[in-house]
Motif scaffolding. Structure first.
Motif, PDB file in Angstrom:
ATOM      1  N   GLN A 162      -0.677  10.727  -1.814  1.00 34.31           N
ATOM      2  CA  GLN A 162      -0.836   9.649  -0.844  1.00 34.31           C
ATOM      3  C   GLN A 162       0.442   9.425  -0.033  1.00 34.31           C
ATOM      4  OE1 GLN A 162      -1.814   6.923   1.538  1.00 34.31           O
ATOM      5  NE2 GLN A 162      -3.455   7.405   0.121  1.00 34.31           N
ATOM      6  N   TRP A 163       1.591   9.467  -0.696  1.00 28.22           N
ATOM      7  CA  TRP A 163       2.880   9.199  -0.037  1.00 28.22           C
ATOM      8  C   TRP A 163       3.186  10.253   1.019  1.00 28.22           C
ATOM      9  CZ3 TRP A 163       7.713  11.574   0.326  1.00 28.22           C
ATOM     10  CH2 TRP A 163       8.764  10.754   0.759  1.00 28.22           C
ATOM     11  N   CYS A 169      -1.358   4.234  -3.719  1.00 28.06           N
ATOM     12  CA  CYS A 169      -0.393   3.244  -3.229  1.00 28.06           C
ATOM     13  C   CYS A 169      -1.198   2.019  -2.794  1.00 28.06           C
ATOM     14  CB  CYS A 169       0.403   3.780  -2.052  1.00 28.06           C
ATOM     15  SG  CYS A 169       1.403   5.239  -2.424  1.00 28.06           S
ATOM     16  N   TYR A 173       1.295  -1.215   1.942  1.00 32.82           N
ATOM     17  CA  TYR A 173       1.711  -0.436   3.105  1.00 32.82           C
ATOM     18  C   TYR A 173       2.623  -1.309   3.969  1.00 32.82           C
ATOM     19  CZ  TYR A 173       1.407   2.748   7.076  1.00 32.82           C
ATOM     20  OH  TYR A 173       1.714   3.623   8.072  1.00 32.82           O
ATOM     21  N   CYS A 209       5.099   1.847  -0.889  1.00 44.07           N
ATOM     22  CA  CYS A 209       4.142   2.437  -1.818  1.00 44.07           C
ATOM     23  C   CYS A 209       4.403   1.857  -3.193  1.00 44.07           C
ATOM     24  CB  CYS A 209       4.271   3.963  -1.835  1.00 44.07           C
ATOM     25  SG  CYS A 209       3.129   4.783  -2.967  1.00 44.07           S
TER      26      CYS A 209
END
Length: 353
Positions: free
Chosen positions: A268-269, A224, A227, A230
Motif C-alpha cells: 500500500q505504501w 494503511c 492518509y 500510513c
C-alpha cells in the motif's frame, strides 16, 4: 457448453453491431472501433466490480459455470457449494457477476474479430493497414488466456495483475486505433516535441496501475488506515521482500506461510508514494500541452481527472474502501489511460511549423 457460449457471445454482440450498422455515420469502421472502445472501458470497470465484490471465483471453472453455459443451468451445484461455505467465494449472485463479466468479454472479442475481418476485406479502401486490427485479435486472445488462468490458478495475485494490465493495454490500443482512423490532415502545430514526456507519463501510469492492481489482488487496500501518513507514520515498518515476491499464492509467502502484515503495508505504501510522481509528471505534461495549444481540451480533462483520481484514492482510505468509490478509482485509472493515449497520438502527429 461451448456452442451455447458462442451463441451467447454472438447474441450479446448483435446489439452493438446493429447500432453500428444502422447508424448515420459515414465511417462505420471507425464507429465499430469506437463502440468496441466504449465496451472495453465498461468491461474494465465491471472487471473491477467483479474483483472488489470477491466474485472472481463465483464460477470456479472456465469458461462456463460448473460445466454449464450460465448459472441457471448450474443452479443446484452453486447452491450446494454455497450451503457448504455460506461466506465462501461461490454464491448465486457472485456467479452471475462473474458470468456477466465473461459474457461482456466475449462480446468485445466478437467485435474485435469483426474489426479484423473488415480491415482485411476492405484494406484497399481504409486509411490504414489491417495489421493493428490483427494485433488486437491476438492481444484479446492473450487477455482471454489470462482471464482463464485467473480462475484456474485461484486468483494468484501476479496473474490477476497481469490480466488487469492487459485489459488496460487493450484499451490503449483501441484508443490509438480509434484516434488514428479519425485523423485526416495535420492542422495542429507544436513549438516543441513532447513525445518523450508523453511516453514517459504513459509508462509511469501503467506502472502505477500495476501497483494498484497489486494492492487490490493482495487485499492490501486498508493496510494503511490513514492518509497521507500510513498508520500514523511517514515511513512505517515495511517488508519489501515478501511484498513484491511475485510467484506465490494469494495471502501466502513463497514458502507457503501467511503473508505478514508489514508486507501488506509495504504494498500500500509504495502505491500511494509512487502516485505522487505520476501525478507530478502528468500535470507537468498537461501544463506543457496547454501552453503550446496542441490539445488544450485534453490537457484540461487531464487536470480535472487527476484531481478526481487523487480524491477518490484518498476517500477509499477515509471511508474504509467502500465499493462505489473503489470502482470509481479503477474507472479513473482507465480514463487516464484513454486520455494519455489520445494525447500521445496528438503530440506525435503535430506538425512543426
Amino acid at each position: 457448453m461451448w456452442v451455447q457460449l458462442l451463441i451467447t457471445a454472438l447474441l450479446v454482440a448483435l446489439l452493438p453491431l446493429s447500432l453500428v450498422w444502422v447508424s448515420d455515420d459515414a465511417d462505420k469502421y471507425r464507429k465499430l472501433i469506437g463502440v468496441t472502445l466504449f465496451l472495453t472501458l465498461d468491461l474494465i470497470i465491471f472487471g473491477a466490480f467483479t474483483r472488489l465484490t470477491d466474485s472472481g471465483l463465483g464460477c470456479p471453472d472456465w469458461p462456463g459455470c460448473y460445466g454449464q453455459a450460465n448459472p441457471w443451468q448450474s443452479l443446484s451445484a452453486i447452491q450446494s457449494a454455497q450451503a457448504l461455505m455460506p461466506h465462501g467465494p461461490v454464491t448465486v449472485q457472485k456467479a452471475w457477476i462473474e458470468m456477466t463479466h465473461r459474457y461482456l468479454a466475449m462480446c468485445v472479442g466478437v467485435l474485435i474479430v469483426a474489426q479484423m475481418i473488415i480491415s482485411w476485406w476492405r484494406r484497399s479502401k481504409l486509411k490504414h493497414s489491417p495489421w493493428l486490427a490483427t494485433g488486437l485479435f491476438f492481444f484479446v486472445c492473450l487477455q482471454g488466456a489470462f482471464g482463464a488462468w485467473t480462475v484456474t490458478l485461484k486468483l494468484q495475485p501476479v496473474i490477476v495483475t497481469i490480466h488487469l494490465l492487459l485489459g488496460m493495454g487493450l484499451l490503449a490500443l483501441l484508443t490509438w486505433a480509434w484516434v488514428r482512423e479519425g485523423s485526416n490532415t495535420l492542422t495542429q502545430y507544436a513549438k516543441q516535441n513532447l513525445t518523450g514526456i508523453a511516453t514517459f507519463a504513459l509508462v509511469l501510469l501503467f506502472l502505477q496501475i500495476a501497483l494498484g492492481g497489486w494492492v487490490s489482488t493482495n487485499y492490501a487496500a486498508l493496510a494503511c488506515h490513514d492518509y497521507p501518513l500510513c498508520n500514523g507514520e511517514l515511513i512505517p515498518e515495511l517488508d519489501f521482500s515478501h511484498a513484491f515476491s511475485l510467484w506465490r499464492q494469494l495471502g501466502q509467502t513463497t514458502s507457503g506461510e501467511f503473508l505478514p502484515f508489514s508486507a501488506l503495508v509495504a504494498i500500500q505504501w509504495v502505491h500511494r508514494s509512487f502516485a505522487w510522481l505520476v501525478v507530478f509528471v502528468i500535470l507537468y505534461l498537461a501544463y506543457l500541452v496547454k501552453k503550446i495549444g496542441v490539445a488544450s481540451n485534453l490537457a484540461k480533462a487531464l487536470f480535472i481527472l487527476i484531481f478526481l483520481q487523487l480524491l477518490s484514492g484518498a476517500s477509499t482510505v477515509f471511508f474504509s474502501w467502500p465499493l462505489l468509490i473503489a470502482v470509481i478509482h479503477n474507472a479513473g485509472a482507465a480514463l487516464l489511460v484513454l486520455l494519455l493515449c489520445m494525447l500521445n497520438y496528438r503530440v506525435r502527429h503535430a506538425a512543426t511549423p
